[in-house]
Design an enzyme around this catalytic site. Structure first.
Site, PDB file in Angstrom:
ATOM      1  N   SER A  18      31.767 -17.988  45.725  1.00 36.87           N
ATOM      2  CA  SER A  18      31.066 -19.204  46.158  1.00 36.87           C
ATOM      3  C   SER A  18      32.038 -20.227  46.736  1.00 36.87           C
ATOM      4  O   SER A  18      31.686 -20.979  47.652  1.00 36.87           O
ATOM      5  CB  SER A  18      30.244 -19.805  45.017  1.00 36.87           C
ATOM      6  OG  SER A  18      31.076 -20.328  44.009  1.00 36.87           O
ATOM      7  N   MET A  94      41.311 -12.975  40.214  1.00 36.68           N
ATOM      8  CA  MET A  94      41.575 -12.828  38.777  1.00 36.68           C
ATOM      9  C   MET A  94      42.799 -11.947  38.517  1.00 36.68           C
ATOM     10  O   MET A  94      42.721 -10.942  37.807  1.00 36.68           O
ATOM     11  CB  MET A  94      40.340 -12.257  38.080  1.00 36.68           C
ATOM     12  CG  MET A  94      39.098 -13.098  38.260  1.00 36.68           C
ATOM     13  SD  MET A  94      39.294 -14.791  37.651  1.00 36.68           S
ATOM     14  CE  MET A  94      39.192 -14.476  35.903  1.00 36.68           C
ATOM     15  N   ASN A 111      45.341 -22.958  44.671  1.00 35.37           N
ATOM     16  CA  ASN A 111      44.382 -22.354  43.751  1.00 35.37           C
ATOM     17  C   ASN A 111      43.378 -23.419  43.333  1.00 35.37           C
ATOM     18  O   ASN A 111      43.690 -24.608  43.322  1.00 35.37           O
ATOM     19  CB  ASN A 111      45.111 -21.832  42.505  1.00 35.37           C
ATOM     20  CG  ASN A 111      44.165 -21.164  41.523  1.00 35.37           C
ATOM     21  OD1 ASN A 111      43.252 -20.415  41.924  1.00 35.37           O
ATOM     22  ND2 ASN A 111      44.346 -21.415  40.234  1.00 35.37           N
ATOM     23  N   SER A 140      40.230 -28.661  39.477  1.00 30.24           N
ATOM     24  CA  SER A 140      41.491 -29.094  40.076  1.00 30.24           C
ATOM     25  C   SER A 140      41.908 -28.118  41.175  1.00 30.24           C
ATOM     26  O   SER A 140      41.796 -26.906  40.997  1.00 30.24           O
ATOM     27  CB  SER A 140      42.619 -29.099  39.028  1.00 30.24           C
ATOM     28  OG  SER A 140      42.270 -29.853  37.889  1.00 30.24           O
ATOM     29  N   GLU A 178      33.662 -28.048  42.729  1.00 31.97           N
ATOM     30  CA  GLU A 178      34.715 -27.224  43.332  1.00 31.97           C
ATOM     31  C   GLU A 178      34.457 -27.055  44.829  1.00 31.97           C
ATOM     32  O   GLU A 178      35.381 -27.072  45.641  1.00 31.97           O
ATOM     33  CB  GLU A 178      34.763 -25.841  42.667  1.00 31.97           C
ATOM     34  CG  GLU A 178      35.206 -25.866  41.218  1.00 31.97           C
ATOM     35  CD  GLU A 178      35.289 -24.472  40.611  1.00 31.97           C
ATOM     36  OE1 GLU A 178      35.551 -23.503  41.343  1.00 31.97           O
ATOM     37  OE2 GLU A 178      35.085 -24.335  39.385  1.00 31.97           O
TER      38      GLU A 178
HETATM   39  C1  GRF Z   1      35.692 -20.709  39.995  1.00 37.21           C
HETATM   40  O1  GRF Z   1      35.204 -21.392  38.885  1.00 37.21           O
HETATM   41  C2  GRF Z   1      37.151 -21.003  40.196  1.00 37.21           C
HETATM   42  O2  GRF Z   1      37.509 -22.281  39.802  1.00 37.21           O
HETATM   43  C3  GRF Z   1      37.787 -19.990  39.285  1.00 37.21           C
HETATM   44  O3  GRF Z   1      37.012 -18.833  39.418  1.00 37.21           O
HETATM   45  C4  GRF Z   1      35.685 -19.202  39.816  1.00 37.21           C
HETATM   46  C5  GRF Z   1      35.398 -18.462  41.074  1.00 37.21           C
HETATM   47  O4  GRF Z   1      34.066 -18.636  41.490  1.00 37.21           O
HETATM   48  N1  GRF Z   1      39.181 -19.826  39.613  1.00 37.21           N
HETATM   49  P1  GRF Z   1      33.623 -18.118  42.934  1.00 37.21           P
HETATM   50  O5  GRF Z   1      33.976 -16.638  42.998  1.00 37.21           O
HETATM   51  O6  GRF Z   1      34.326 -18.924  43.956  1.00 37.21           O
HETATM   52  O7  GRF Z   1      32.131 -18.316  42.948  1.00 37.21           O
END
Ligand code: GRF
Length: 224
Positions: A18, A94, A111, A140, A178
């Site tokens: 997303s 991840m 990040n 952040s 975000e």
């Molecule tokens: C988000 O909450 C980001 O902050 C974290 O992983 C999640 C990724 O969500 N690092 P998406 O795949 O961008 O929907």
């Protein structure tokens, strides 16, 4: 602005993407950057479908095909460089990256992390925030350094924790924020307004950022 002049952004993902979508939408709406490629370590990441729909080249580099973390990261760097990005953005990627890999992208890798860093590094931030009975939470954007979720923070968004929140409702409100701050930070970088100084301090608009820029929700207690 023509694509030739826009900053080239490569997005690393592992899942839903997303945040990738928020970056794609910003680029489509005229932000001064282009998403030049999306790379995932998982072939089932929905973000790959988002890239396909947007006509963005993508690639999968499966970490399970590599025995050593360093070997994976070396292959990842080679793949990334084939797309000649100006900036690499981690968007739900991840994987813990080796210090050697990270060093190669000093000052050109960002990040997004779902907490108000330096609080709550690592995983399961929403659940941990609730357990700690925090009154506020957030997200952040930071430059990536060898320390996990420990690089200098550029911009944050705060979200009020509500009494009725569970990890899911809180995560949803944080994620919505975000999607605001990540395109903003990438835009600053693309415009040449944001950079990481040699001493590890980020600079924005020609001045050192000794504290992150704080972007509060217009209605902090009632809406995303
Ligand atoms: C988000 O909450 C980001 O902050 C974290 O992983 C999640 C990724 O969500 N690092 P998406 O795949 O961008 O929907």
């Amino acid at each position: 602005m023509t694509d030739a002049r826009r900053a080239r952004i490569l997005v690393l993902i592992s899942g839903g993407g997303s945040n990738l979508q928020a970056l794609i939408d910003a680029a489509t709406a005229g932000a001064p950057f282009v998403i030049s490629a999306v790379v995932s370590n998982r072939s089932d990441a929905f973000g790959l479908e988002r890239a396909r729909r947007a006509g963005i080249p993508s690639a999968v580099l499966d970490h399970r095909d590599y025995g050593e973390r360093a070997d994976y990261d070396a292959a990842l760097a080679t793949l990334i460089e084939s797309f000649t990005p100006d900036l690499v953005t981690l968007a739900g990627f991840m994987r813990i990256l080796t210090p050697h890999f990270v060093a190669g992208y000093s000052g050109r890798m960002l990040n997004i992390h779902p907490s108000l860093l330096p609080k709550f590094r690592g995983l399961q931030t929403h659940r941990r925030v609730l357990e700690a009975r925090e009154s506020e939470h957030g997200a952040s954007v930071h430059f990536v350094t060898a320390e996990l979720d420990g690089g200098p923070v550029v911009v944050q968004a705060r979200v009020a924790v509500r009494p009725e929140d569970d990890a899911e409702t809180l995560a949803a409100r944080v994620l919505a924020r975000e999607h605001v701050i990540y395109p903003l930070a990438v835009r600053w970088f693309a415009e040449g307004r944001l950079r990481l100084n040699a001493d590890g301090v980020p600079w924005l608009d020609g001045a050192p950022l000794h504290a992150p820029v704080l972007i509060d929700s217009p209605y902090p207690s009632t809406s995303p």
